[in-house]
Design a protein around this motif. Sequence first.
Motif, PDB file in Angstrom:
ATOM      1  N   GLU A  12       1.958  -4.258  -9.281  1.00 32.99           N
ATOM      2  CA  GLU A  12       3.314  -4.441  -9.196  1.00 32.99           C
ATOM      3  C   GLU A  12       3.381  -2.885  -9.798  1.00 32.99           C
ATOM      4  O   GLU A  12       4.811  -2.000  -9.201  1.00 32.99           O
ATOM      5  N   ASP A  29      11.996  -9.976  -6.801  1.00 29.47           N
ATOM      6  CA  ASP A  29      10.892  -9.329  -7.425  1.00 29.47           C
ATOM      7  C   ASP A  29      10.268 -10.863  -7.974  1.00 29.47           C
ATOM      8  O   ASP A  29       8.948 -10.198  -8.370  1.00 29.47           O
ATOM      9  N   HIS A  65       5.182  -4.427  -0.791  1.00 31.79           N
ATOM     10  CA  HIS A  65       4.225  -5.991  -1.009  1.00 31.79           C
ATOM     11  C   HIS A  65       3.293  -5.407  -0.116  1.00 31.79           C
ATOM     12  O   HIS A  65       2.328  -6.216  -0.104  1.00 31.79           O
ATOM     13  N   TYR A 120       4.737  -3.134 -15.323  1.00 34.53           N
ATOM     14  CA  TYR A 120       5.456  -2.552 -14.223  1.00 34.53           C
ATOM     15  C   TYR A 120       5.201  -0.699 -14.554  1.00 34.53           C
ATOM     16  O   TYR A 120       5.393   0.385 -13.959  1.00 34.53           O
ATOM     17  N   HIS A 147      10.719  -2.464  -1.874  1.00 31.79           N
ATOM     18  CA  HIS A 147       9.516  -2.731  -2.986  1.00 31.79           C
ATOM     19  C   HIS A 147       9.052  -4.002  -2.520  1.00 31.79           C
ATOM     20  O   HIS A 147       8.136  -4.390  -2.262  1.00 31.79           O
TER      21      HIS A 147
HETATM   22 ZN    ZN Z   1       6.528  -6.878  -6.851  1.00 33.68          ZN
END
Ligand code: ZN
Length: 691
Positions: free
Chosen positions: A313, A117, A295, A374, A291
Amino acid sequence: MILRALFLLLALVSGAATALAAAPLAHSIDAVLDLPGKRLLVTDAITLPEPRTAAELTLTLAPSAAGLAVEAGGNVLKPARSGETVRVTPPKGAMAVTLRYTIALGQPPQAGPGGTDNPGALADEAVAGPDWAMLMPGSLWHPAGLTGQDAYHLRVSATGGVKAVSQGGLEGFSQEGENTVSTWNVRKPVGRLGLCLARYVFEERRETLPGGSAVAVQTFFLPESKVSPDIYLEAAARHLRFYSELHGPYPLEKFAVVENPLPTGYGFPSYTLLGSQVLALPFIPETSLRHEVAHGWWGNGVLVAGESGNWCEGLTTYVADYLAQELAAPAEGKAYRLRTLRAFSALTAQTPGADMPLERFGSRFSAASQAVGYGKAIFVFHMLRGFTGDEAFWAGLRHIYAAKLFQPAAWEDFRETFAGQGEFSQERGRRFMEQWLTRTGGPVMSLDQATSEPDPAGGWVVKAEAVQKGAPYLLRLAAQVDYEGGTQRTEFVMEGERAGFELRTPGKPLRLRLDPDADCFRLLDPSEVPPSVNTVKGARELRVLVAADAPQGVRAALPVLLGGLGQTKAAVLEEEKLTPEQKRSLESGNVLVLGMPRFPLPGLRDVMPDAPGADTVFAALEREGGCVAVFQASARGDAGADAQAVVQAVVQAANKVTHYGSFGLLGFAGGRNVLKATLEPRRTPMLREFD
Ligand SMILES: [Zn+2]
């Protein structure tokens, strides 16, 4: 990529009042990969937007693009280049401008970026190996207009069976002489293009998503890949269906999992680029892949507005990594939230000054930025959900997605959408966002004035106050009483330094907890971080006490256990040989106990009952000024035919303890792990035990 494009836009648009740049451009790119020459030969024919007046066309292109030649309508144009900017003025009536140039491909980096990521659009490599090449969007390998919304038709030609992957939809692969031609159509505004080339084995499934839209799910794996494409195709399709249902239709043409010879973990609109080793990790399809798919809605679908902080995020992690745990079991969701709070609290305690306001978070560059961008951000969404209620929360996200698809959105858009919903009034909405976006740290909370009394009318009444130190945060809190026969819960909103609350129970109250499910972002008290295997590994001046009746297996396992814990230098004391002075010294500091001693040791208790089904247990227990750990086995193993097997199982368990660093209670059966848990802290400012 998104941030970069916006900064460029802000920097350049003011000086380009007479330019053609206002409208998105349509590119037709023809690229030829020359692997022996380590270069990409590019021709880009740009269709000019209507109406065509004699005006300057402003593009961005890598300053290293060599031999740039520009022509329009048969005329050779002289480009004005300055840094990343190329300006040309096509003659009146020209329909198109064509640029030709060469991009040199560098050596691959010695050590690529680790982890997953990383926002790959920020990377700027343009590199090649013997039979592959990788050009990141940030390398500016192709011309782009200033809107970030250009459309592209891309033909890439390479020898030796080398296929190309980029954003957009795949038109197909064809063979032209010795060359493989890969054709991609990029119709959605996805910013700059990345380009990866290798001898890919291509697999594809076409999925119909909830709502009826069709999407291509693809894998591009290397011929020597050890990973089954089916696992990734199935998981990606499942995640695409899940988010289509949760948020609305998937906005892009495809989702592809692309294997990279370099150890990257990059995410781009419509594909993720994972290094071979990352791809082979068994948990990736349910973690990083989920994840990156999410996005597609947040970050690549709804874009991040540049100035007020990166919310995407936090939201992506909330609906992917976090939600997967919550859906698996509520206890898993709570464990995830606690881990997040512990990480943030440990960071701010260990590295004061590393913390920053959430509105300053752009992308992850350190543990600190991760804990904020995050960690704190997932709590902002979680607490928002607490205020608005589930239904309004998920409906609000659907609304933002529909309204802001392919447009930049800011934290302010979330405030506007949710303000006025449930208990989230306009005034609360402003205060909530202001406190979480502009302040560092978090609330420091405790319980005060807790009382429990029989109610003359029947049952019991528990009264208490929630207290915050410092400038108070607006919080929505829960409190829970465990009483003889059940639990009782209440929820309330805290606006100031103190908030009183009251609960009635039918049975005698045993204990009261504030924020029992860790739903609220706050700084944990050190007493709320229970000891773990890691605590014992890091314990200074650890002493080992071998109890007089410690089973044979436990004694045999001691060297293995101490080796795994990195504590081979710890002093080992036998219970039978303890001097009164040694006995006293064990009452404080860090002690590891084997078996159960006959005398009471502060903090030590029998943990076998906490691990039903286990024959061997390791636990790290808290006590004043240190930690007491215990390693116990139920079977003595010093008699009978299977004595040797019993001893061996305990040694095997001891050998594994070190691998469960973040857990405080481990159970093993026959040498196999059957329990890993974290013990609840016994005394914290959020807990009051009643007599
Ligand atoms: Zn991400």
